[in-house]
Scaffold this active site. Sequence first.
Site, short mmCIF file in Angstrom:
data_model
loop_
_atom_site.label_atom_id
_atom_site.label_comp_id
_atom_site.label_asym_id
_atom_site.label_seq_id
_atom_site.Cartn_x
_atom_site.Cartn_y
_atom_site.Cartn_z
N SER A 136 0.54 -1.28 -0.26
CA SER A 136 0.32 0.58 -0.31
C SER A 136 0.91 1.14 -0.20
CB SER A 136 -1.05 0.05 1.06
OG SER A 136 -1.55 1.49 1.49
N TYR A 150 -2.08 -0.80 9.77
CA TYR A 150 -2.00 -1.25 8.63
C TYR A 150 -1.05 -0.63 8.18
CZ TYR A 150 -4.48 -1.38 3.94
OH TYR A 150 -4.25 -1.45 3.06
N1 LIG Z 1 -8.50 -0.44 -1.63
C1 LIG Z 1 -7.41 0.46 -1.43
O1 LIG Z 1 -7.29 0.78 -1.77
C2 LIG Z 1 -6.12 -0.55 -1.26
C3 LIG Z 1 -5.28 0.06 -1.09
C4 LIG Z 1 -4.06 0.14 -0.94
C5 LIG Z 1 -3.87 -1.38 -0.01
N2 LIG Z 1 -4.70 -2.18 -0.48
C6 LIG Z 1 -4.83 -3.37 -0.55
O2 LIG Z 1 -5.14 -4.44 -1.49
C7 LIG Z 1 -5.85 -5.63 -0.73
C8 LIG Z 1 -6.82 -5.32 -1.37
O3 LIG Z 1 -7.68 -4.75 -0.82
P1 LIG Z 1 -9.40 -4.86 -0.70
O4 LIG Z 1 -9.18 -2.94 -1.03
O5 LIG Z 1 -9.64 -4.79 -1.77
O6 LIG Z 1 -10.19 -5.08 0.35
P2 LIG Z 1 -11.94 -5.99 0.02
O7 LIG Z 1 -11.75 -4.90 -0.48
O8 LIG Z 1 -11.68 -5.55 2.22
O9 LIG Z 1 -11.47 -6.97 0.22
C9 LIG Z 1 -10.28 -8.05 0.80
C10 LIG Z 1 -10.32 -9.72 0.39
O10 LIG Z 1 -9.04 -10.24 1.63
C11 LIG Z 1 -10.47 -10.87 1.81
N3 LIG Z 1 -9.67 -11.56 3.62
C12 LIG Z 1 -9.75 -10.09 4.14
N4 LIG Z 1 -9.37 -11.03 5.64
C13 LIG Z 1 -9.18 -12.53 5.65
C14 LIG Z 1 -8.97 -13.86 5.87
N5 LIG Z 1 -8.61 -13.59 7.27
N6 LIG Z 1 -8.08 -14.64 4.57
C15 LIG Z 1 -8.85 -14.89 3.68
N7 LIG Z 1 -9.33 -13.65 3.17
C16 LIG Z 1 -9.27 -12.75 3.45
C17 LIG Z 1 -11.49 -11.09 1.63
O11 LIG Z 1 -12.54 -12.52 1.03
P3 LIG Z 1 -13.89 -12.54 2.61
O12 LIG Z 1 -14.12 -11.48 3.65
O13 LIG Z 1 -14.25 -13.94 1.76
O14 LIG Z 1 -12.04 -14.02 3.30
C18 LIG Z 1 -11.61 -9.88 0.26
O15 LIG Z 1 -11.83 -10.40 -0.64
C19 LIG Z 1 -5.24 -5.77 0.78
O16 LIG Z 1 -4.27 -6.17 1.09
C20 LIG Z 1 -5.32 -4.14 1.18
O17 LIG Z 1 -4.24 -4.33 2.12
C21 LIG Z 1 -5.92 -1.66 -1.41
#
Ligand SMILES: NC(=O)c1ccc[n+]([C@@H]2O[C@H](COP(=O)([O-])OP(=O)(O)OC[C@H]3O[C@@H](n4cnc5c(N)ncnc54)[C@H](OP(=O)(O)O)[C@@H]3O)[C@@H](O)[C@H]2O)c1
Length: 244
Positions: A136, A150
């Site tokens: 991130s 985080y």
């Molecule tokens: N969106 C942004 O702006 C942003 C920016 C920087 C970095 N990121 C990173 O990108 C990645 C994806 O994030 P996102 O924004 O797509 O978030 P999201 O929409 O909340 O999706 C998170 C995913 O992670 C899974 N997850 C959460 N806890 C888990 C666990 N204990 N075991 C297995 N799977 C788990 C969830 O699936 P289940 O709940 O079905 O398990 C879901 O599919 C993350 O690492 C986040 O830190 C996102």
Amino acid sequence: MSRGVVLITGASAGLGEEMARQFAALGYDLALCARRVDRLEKLRDELPTRVVVRQLDVTDDDAVFTVFREFAAEFGRIDRVIVNAGLGKGAPLGTGRPDANRATARVNFLGALAQAEAALEIFRAQQRGHLVIISSMSALRGMRKSMTTYAATKAGVAALAEGLRSERIPGVDVSVIYPGYIRSEMNEHVRQQTPFMVDTATGVRAMVAAIEKRKAKAYVPAWPWVPIGAAMRVLPLSVVRRLG
Ligand SMILES: NC(=O)c1ccc[n+]([C@@H]2O[C@H](COP(=O)([O-])OP(=O)(O)OC[C@H]3O[C@@H](n4cnc5c(N)ncnc54)[C@H](OP(=O)(O)O)[C@@H]3O)[C@@H](O)[C@H]2O)c1
């Protein structure tokens, strides 16, 4: 003809789900996992390539090894592992929510460590593979309040990836992706006009392009995050603190 097999964790929502769509559109077969397997099954039925889904909680170390090995056995190989599952919970330290911060550290750091271990076991045996860690922009500096833990986990996974790259494991490439603000379940509560927030498909297109180029590091989308990243690394903390 398959272009290869991509394993994505956290593929049931947000960036993981959209990466699955975009890699399938490029012709990759997919190994998808998350806790909400019903969502993975629905996604599988929509995608044009071979997709195998498994339920996985990445905080269960043994299950991470088991599921990754099962995927490798089922496809006969895994070309790329995308360590994407992540949690954005958190609270200022010392304010009575150590559970939220611990949960974030467990999923984002210990979960990523288990995934990297399981992926490297497969890649070392195959003597090839591409490990992709989703970090991130918040990893670049310490962040305050609910972002503190985080950001620390995201700095931790980026350091893990750099260490692995430095090891020069034969046949293994390692990429770290630093997304800026991309719309997903994690930030759906965040107000619509957040500066620089892009929609999921646009943000993930930038991620997929960087991953396909096997870049060692990528700030995505490049605009405005490449210049912001350069600034973040040198600005005094008194300025950086206003960003998070
Ligand atoms: N969106 C942004 O702006 C942003 C920016 C920087 C970095 N990121 C990173 O990108 C990645 C994806 O994030 P996102 O924004 O797509 O978030 P999201 O929409 O909340 O999706 C998170 C995913 O992670 C899974 N997850 C959460 N806890 C888990 C666990 N204990 N075991 C297995 N799977 C788990 C969830 O699936 P289940 O709940 O079905 O398990 C879901 O599919 C993350 O690492 C986040 O830190 C996102």
